[in-house]
Design a protein around this motif. Structure first.
Motif, PDB file in Angstrom:
ATOM      1  N   ALA A  36      27.907  57.562  46.086  1.00 10.56           N
ATOM      2  CA  ALA A  36      28.386  57.109  47.174  1.00 10.56           C
ATOM      3  C   ALA A  36      28.270  55.546  47.414  1.00 10.56           C
ATOM      4  CB  ALA A  36      27.660  57.685  48.373  1.00 10.56           C
ATOM      5  N   ASP A  37      27.009  55.107  46.910  1.00  4.70           N
ATOM      6  CA  ASP A  37      26.771  53.668  46.821  1.00  4.70           C
ATOM      7  C   ASP A  37      27.641  52.726  45.753  1.00  4.70           C
ATOM      8  OD1 ASP A  37      24.778  53.743  48.774  1.00  4.70           O
ATOM      9  OD2 ASP A  37      23.049  53.636  47.572  1.00  4.70           O
ATOM     10  N   ALA A  38      27.746  53.450  44.534  1.00  4.39           N
ATOM     11  CA  ALA A  38      28.421  53.116  43.249  1.00  4.39           C
ATOM     12  C   ALA A  38      30.100  52.959  43.830  1.00  4.39           C
ATOM     13  CB  ALA A  38      28.481  54.011  42.412  1.00  4.39           C
ATOM     14  N   ASP A  39      30.299  54.263  44.742  1.00  2.00           N
ATOM     15  CA  ASP A  39      31.840  54.185  45.154  1.00  2.00           C
ATOM     16  C   ASP A  39      31.970  53.088  45.982  1.00  2.00           C
ATOM     17  OD1 ASP A  39      32.478  56.593  43.468  1.00  2.00           O
ATOM     18  OD2 ASP A  39      32.145  57.637  45.179  1.00  2.00           O
ATOM     19  N   ASP A  40      31.138  52.904  47.054  1.00  2.00           N
ATOM     20  CA  ASP A  40      31.165  51.603  47.927  1.00  2.00           C
ATOM     21  C   ASP A  40      31.441  50.283  47.169  1.00  2.00           C
ATOM     22  OD1 ASP A  40      31.092  53.420  50.022  1.00  2.00           O
ATOM     23  OD2 ASP A  40      29.190  53.191  50.490  1.00  2.00           O
ATOM     24  N   ARG A  41      30.459  50.084  46.279  1.00  2.00           N
ATOM     25  CA  ARG A  41      30.401  48.915  45.626  1.00  2.00           C
ATOM     26  C   ARG A  41      31.734  48.748  44.719  1.00  2.00           C
ATOM     27  NH1 ARG A  41      25.178  50.449  44.556  1.00  2.00           N
ATOM     28  NH2 ARG A  41      25.742  51.212  42.458  1.00  2.00           N
ATOM     29  N   ALA A  42      32.469  49.687  44.042  1.00  2.00           N
ATOM     30  CA  ALA A  42      33.636  49.601  43.389  1.00  2.00           C
ATOM     31  C   ALA A  42      34.837  49.276  44.240  1.00  2.00           C
ATOM     32  CB  ALA A  42      33.846  50.965  42.624  1.00  2.00           C
ATOM     33  N   TYR A  43      34.683  49.936  45.450  1.00  2.00           N
ATOM     34  CA  TYR A  43      35.803  49.708  46.395  1.00  2.00           C
ATOM     35  C   TYR A  43      35.747  48.200  46.736  1.00  2.00           C
ATOM     36  CZ  TYR A  43      38.287  49.314  50.960  1.00  2.00           C
ATOM     37  OH  TYR A  43      39.201  48.894  51.830  1.00  2.00           O
ATOM     38  N   ARG A  44      34.543  47.402  47.057  1.00  2.00           N
ATOM     39  CA  ARG A  44      34.518  46.225  47.391  1.00  2.00           C
ATOM     40  C   ARG A  44      34.801  45.249  46.278  1.00  2.00           C
ATOM     41  NH1 ARG A  44      29.733  48.169  50.017  1.00  2.00           N
ATOM     42  NH2 ARG A  44      28.353  47.560  48.309  1.00  2.00           N
ATOM     43  N   MET A  45      34.606  45.799  45.177  1.00  2.34           N
ATOM     44  CA  MET A  45      34.998  44.833  44.102  1.00  2.34           C
ATOM     45  C   MET A  45      36.600  45.014  43.992  1.00  2.34           C
ATOM     46  SD  MET A  45      31.783  45.719  41.341  1.00  2.34           S
ATOM     47  CE  MET A  45      33.239  45.614  40.073  1.00  2.34           C
TER      48      MET A  45
END
Length: 119
Positions: A36-45
């Motif tokens: 979930a943290d990785a998905d959040d980072r990917a979205y923000r990027m």
């Protein structure tokens, strides 16, 4: 009239439930949190990536939008936004044929944001 609200600290109960989990379940939860943290980072990027693909800075996007650079930074970090905000940002970054796609009941559906916003 305001109702009396009562807040309770349930952290002890939550911790007790976590302690009762098997090691396998705790590991699975940890993996899910990491994903979930990785998905959040990917979205923000992704928004910043679109901007960078157009060889633009946040300041240039801000100028095109007529907004302060800080607004562009907040938009790139946002986890939720209006379609109109997303569309405006993408247009300022030079995007064309702006659409959102999703699979619904096994069928690919495309929503064209530019048309949706003007109707």
């Amino acid at each position: 009239m305001t109702k009396n609200l009562r807040f309770t600290d349930r952290s002890t109960e939550i911790q007790a439930r976590m302690d009762a989990l098997s090691d396998e379940d705790r590991e699975l939860i940890a993996q899910m949190r990491e994903q979930a943290d990785a998905d959040d980072r990917a979205y923000r990027m992704q928004l910043a990536t679109v901007r960078e693909a157009g060889h633009l800075t946040q300041a240039e996007i801000a100028q095109r939008l007529g907004k302060p650079q800080g607004n562009v930074s907040r938009t790139e970090r946002a986890t939720d936004m209006l379609y109109s905000t997303l569309r405006s940002y993408l247009e300022a970054a030079g995007a064309q044929d702006i659409a959102i796609t999703a699979t619904v009941a096994g069928r690919r559906v495309e929503i064209t944001l530019a048309e949706a916003a003007s109707s």
